[in-house]
Scaffold this active site. Structure first.
Site, PDB file in Angstrom:
ATOM      1  N   THR A 232       0.683  -1.126   0.043  1.00 15.59           N
ATOM      2  CA  THR A 232       0.077  -0.036  -0.001  1.00 15.59           C
ATOM      3  C   THR A 232       0.879   1.234  -0.015  1.00 15.59           C
ATOM      4  OG1 THR A 232      -0.279  -0.029   2.418  1.00 15.59           O
ATOM      5  CG2 THR A 232      -1.961  -1.158   1.474  1.00 15.59           C
ATOM      6  N   SER A 233       2.124   0.964  -0.419  1.00 10.71           N
ATOM      7  CA  SER A 233       3.015   2.270  -0.375  1.00 10.71           C
ATOM      8  C   SER A 233       3.344   2.969  -1.795  1.00 10.71           C
ATOM      9  CB  SER A 233       4.443   1.562   0.284  1.00 10.71           C
ATOM     10  OG  SER A 233       5.060   3.068   0.667  1.00 10.71           O
ATOM     11  N   ARG A 234       4.001   2.472  -2.637  1.00  8.71           N
ATOM     12  CA  ARG A 234       4.230   2.930  -3.820  1.00  8.71           C
ATOM     13  C   ARG A 234       4.390   1.721  -4.680  1.00  8.71           C
ATOM     14  NH1 ARG A 234       2.119   6.548  -2.198  1.00  8.71           N
ATOM     15  NH2 ARG A 234       2.577   8.893  -2.599  1.00  8.71           N
ATOM     16  N   ASP A 258      -2.491  -1.780  -3.318  1.00 11.71           N
ATOM     17  CA  ASP A 258      -3.455  -0.291  -3.545  1.00 11.71           C
ATOM     18  C   ASP A 258      -2.682   0.560  -4.493  1.00 11.71           C
ATOM     19  OD1 ASP A 258      -5.501   1.294  -2.671  1.00 11.71           O
ATOM     20  OD2 ASP A 258      -3.967   2.529  -1.502  1.00 11.71           O
ATOM     21  N   GLU A 263       0.123   3.069 -12.480  1.00 12.09           N
ATOM     22  CA  GLU A 263      -1.134   3.464 -11.997  1.00 12.09           C
ATOM     23  C   GLU A 263      -1.421   4.854 -12.495  1.00 12.09           C
ATOM     24  OE1 GLU A 263      -0.536   3.585  -7.467  1.00 12.09           O
ATOM     25  OE2 GLU A 263      -1.008   5.848  -7.818  1.00 12.09           O
ATOM     26  N   HIS A 295      -5.438   2.905  -5.136  1.00  7.92           N
ATOM     27  CA  HIS A 295      -4.846   3.817  -4.381  1.00  7.92           C
ATOM     28  C   HIS A 295      -5.991   4.606  -3.383  1.00  7.92           C
ATOM     29  CE1 HIS A 295      -0.831   6.431  -4.079  1.00  7.92           C
ATOM     30  NE2 HIS A 295      -1.647   6.687  -3.275  1.00  7.92           N
TER      31      HIS A 295
HETATM   32  P1  NAI Z   1       7.197   7.511   7.033  1.00  8.45           P
HETATM   33  O1  NAI Z   1       8.337   8.347   6.514  1.00  8.45           O
HETATM   34  O2  NAI Z   1       6.810   7.995   8.492  1.00  8.45           O
HETATM   35  O3  NAI Z   1       7.877   6.152   7.142  1.00  8.45           O
HETATM   36  C1  NAI Z   1       8.743   5.582   6.289  1.00  8.45           C
HETATM   37  C2  NAI Z   1       9.770   4.725   7.005  1.00  8.45           C
HETATM   38  O4  NAI Z   1      10.681   3.987   5.953  1.00  8.45           O
HETATM   39  C3  NAI Z   1      10.788   5.400   7.956  1.00  8.45           C
HETATM   40  O5  NAI Z   1      10.693   4.904   9.196  1.00  8.45           O
HETATM   41  C4  NAI Z   1      12.032   5.605   7.249  1.00  8.45           C
HETATM   42  O6  NAI Z   1      13.128   5.358   8.218  1.00  8.45           O
HETATM   43  C5  NAI Z   1      11.828   4.123   6.524  1.00  8.45           C
HETATM   44  N1  NAI Z   1      12.911   4.104   5.356  1.00  8.45           N
HETATM   45  C6  NAI Z   1      13.117   4.779   4.282  1.00  8.45           C
HETATM   46  N2  NAI Z   1      13.890   4.558   3.454  1.00  8.45           N
HETATM   47  C7  NAI Z   1      14.313   3.300   3.894  1.00  8.45           C
HETATM   48  C8  NAI Z   1      15.130   2.287   3.133  1.00  8.45           C
HETATM   49  N3  NAI Z   1      15.900   2.327   2.130  1.00  8.45           N
HETATM   50  N4  NAI Z   1      15.278   0.856   4.086  1.00  8.45           N
HETATM   51  C9  NAI Z   1      14.529   0.865   5.123  1.00  8.45           C
HETATM   52  N5  NAI Z   1      13.580   1.544   5.680  1.00  8.45           N
HETATM   53  C10 NAI Z   1      13.524   2.861   4.911  1.00  8.45           C
HETATM   54  O7  NAI Z   1       6.215   7.251   5.888  1.00  8.45           O
HETATM   55  P2  NAI Z   1       4.672   6.936   6.039  1.00  8.45           P
HETATM   56  O8  NAI Z   1       4.026   7.965   6.662  1.00  8.45           O
HETATM   57  O9  NAI Z   1       4.460   5.689   7.136  1.00  8.45           O
HETATM   58  O10 NAI Z   1       4.329   6.498   4.641  1.00  8.45           O
HETATM   59  C11 NAI Z   1       5.205   5.290   4.136  1.00  8.45           C
HETATM   60  C12 NAI Z   1       4.855   5.361   2.608  1.00  8.45           C
HETATM   61  O11 NAI Z   1       3.381   5.232   2.093  1.00  8.45           O
HETATM   62  C13 NAI Z   1       4.808   6.674   1.909  1.00  8.45           C
HETATM   63  O12 NAI Z   1       6.120   7.011   1.465  1.00  8.45           O
HETATM   64  C14 NAI Z   1       3.906   6.566   0.630  1.00  8.45           C
HETATM   65  O13 NAI Z   1       4.567   6.174  -0.309  1.00  8.45           O
HETATM   66  C15 NAI Z   1       2.884   5.615   1.068  1.00  8.45           C
HETATM   67  N6  NAI Z   1       1.583   6.056   1.201  1.00  8.45           N
HETATM   68  C16 NAI Z   1       0.471   5.356   0.741  1.00  8.45           C
HETATM   69  C17 NAI Z   1      -0.699   5.832   0.633  1.00  8.45           C
HETATM   70  C18 NAI Z   1      -1.947   5.181   0.013  1.00  8.45           C
HETATM   71  O14 NAI Z   1      -3.015   5.928   0.050  1.00  8.45           O
HETATM   72  N7  NAI Z   1      -1.758   3.963  -0.457  1.00  8.45           N
HETATM   73  C19 NAI Z   1      -0.938   7.041   1.524  1.00  8.45           C
HETATM   74  C20 NAI Z   1       0.049   7.556   2.307  1.00  8.45           C
HETATM   75  C21 NAI Z   1       1.411   7.313   2.107  1.00  8.45           C
END
Ligand code: NAI
Length: 329
Positions: A232-234, A258, A263, A295
């Site tokens: 559900t991330s990217r 998602d 997309e 999404h």
């Molecule tokens: P966040 O920034 O709070 O958490 C991301 C985590 O990934 C952090 O703890 C960071 O240390 C870790 N990270 C970054 N690069 C890394 C790597 N190379 N290896 C290991 N860990 C790594 O972000 P949040 O809010 O938790 O969102 C995560 C993702 O969810 C967003 O980047 C976005 O792509 C996706 N998202 C999807 C949505 C949807 O509707 N499907 C809505 C909102 C966000």
């Protein structure tokens, strides 16, 4: 400020209008931002964009030429924005870093449960007066190993929910959270260990050069046969072609998406009258153990209110000449 709001969807219109409280002058555009639509921002101070809008270098240049000096993202992810070019052009960029990690984490769990308990098939069978249970066996989440990759805001909420189910949680992140270790029994382990041991793997890292295609032929081969994979991330965290091979070989037992790497050409629009040109998603749609939502993980009333609220807060700050904590460098 005068704001050109790109990719305005019906589902968010009321939230945008209500949260703006007539402070800014909004030009609500249904079209997405790209090289062909940038000129529509002419006469505005700011452009406001959604997840699949194109804020690449060339588009930013066009926005700059029509007078745009501020860019506000109605999203947390910013992989679609060329921040280097924005800085060069002196276009300030701000996002909505957190609007509801609960919305996304809860949708993630919805995908897990619906796939596991085959809810879609079961519901359509019952509507067809077919009350047979054959082929509907699921598994107890309790006691299973869940591998959570990325323990930021969303990963953390997911962990807390899965802890409630009695899952054993393995996690991977570049930053470890002591609270999750101490209070939710989370074990931070290597990616290899997650791949080898997890029954369920859920991705919650941002899309970067390092995480692009982190799920590929090689990593799928390391996963437990029959693993449940949720993204559900990217979309581009996974190589979709490799995942299709994994599904065909039975290595991936369940797939919940998602997000999808292509997309931007499909999601957020009714394409039910079109001839589908994307052969990858059409293959994915043939598997009974694949569930795809377009999404929508963020799509709750709370999240939409917060997205709109923070977007206008970012603009308010700039208008008053103060910094917003949500600005990206
Ligand atoms: P966040 O920034 O709070 O958490 C991301 C985590 O990934 C952090 O703890 C960071 O240390 C870790 N990270 C970054 N690069 C890394 C790597 N190379 N290896 C290991 N860990 C790594 O972000 P949040 O809010 O938790 O969102 C995560 C993702 O969810 C967003 O980047 C976005 O792509 C996706 N998202 C999807 C949505 C949807 O509707 N499907 C809505 C909102 C966000």
């Amino acid at each position: 400020m005068k704001v050109a709001v790109y990719s305005t969807h019906l589902f968010e219109k009321d939230f945008l209008v209500n949260e703006n409280k007539n402070r800014h002058i909004l030009r609500l555009l249904e079209l997405p931002l790209n090289g062909e639509t940038a000129y529509l921002a002419n006469g505005n101070d700011a452009a406001c964009i959604f997840v699949n809008d194109d804020a690449s270098g060339p588009t930013l240049k066009l926005l700059y030429h029509v007078g745009i000096r501020y860019l506000v993202l109605r999203s947390a992810g910013y992989n679609h924005v060329d921040l280097k070019k924005a800085k060069e052009l002196d276009i300030r960029v701000a996002r909505v870093p957190a609007y509801s990690p609960h919305a996304v984490a809860e949708h993630t769990v919805a995908l897990m449960l619906a796939l596991n308990r085959k809810l879609i098939r079961s519901n359509s069978r019952v509507h067809d007066l077919n009350f047979s249970l054959n082929g509907l066996i699921g598994f107890d989440m309790n006691g299973k190993i869940a591998g959570v990759i990325g323990t930021g805001q969303i990963g953390e909420v997911l962990i807390k929910i899965l802890h409630g189910f009695g899952c054993q949680i393995y996690a991977f992140d570049v930053i470890e959270k002591p609270d999750l270790k101490n209070n939710y029994g989370v074990q931070y382990v290597s990616l290899e260990e997650i791949y080898a041991k997890a029954d369920i793997i859920s991705l919650h890292v941002p899309l970067t050069d390092k995480t692009h295609y982190m799920v590929n032929q090689n990593t799928i081969d390391q996963m437990k046969p029959g693993v449940m994979l949720i993204n559900t991330s990217r979309g581009a965290l996974i190589n979709t072609k490799d995942v299709i091979d994994g599904l065909k070989a039975g290595r991936i037992g369940y797939l919940g998406l998602d997000v999808y790497e292509e997309e931007d050409k499909l999601f957020f629009k009714d394409r039910s009258e079109d001839i589908l040109q994307d052969d990858i998603i059409s293959r994915l749609l043939t598997f009974k153990n694949v569930m795809i939502t377009s999404h929508q993980a963020f799509l709750t009333d709370t999240a939409l209110r917060n997205i709109a609220g923070t977007t206008f807060y970012n603009l308010d700050c700039w208008e008053k000449g103060v910094a917003t904590p949500n600005e990206l460098d």
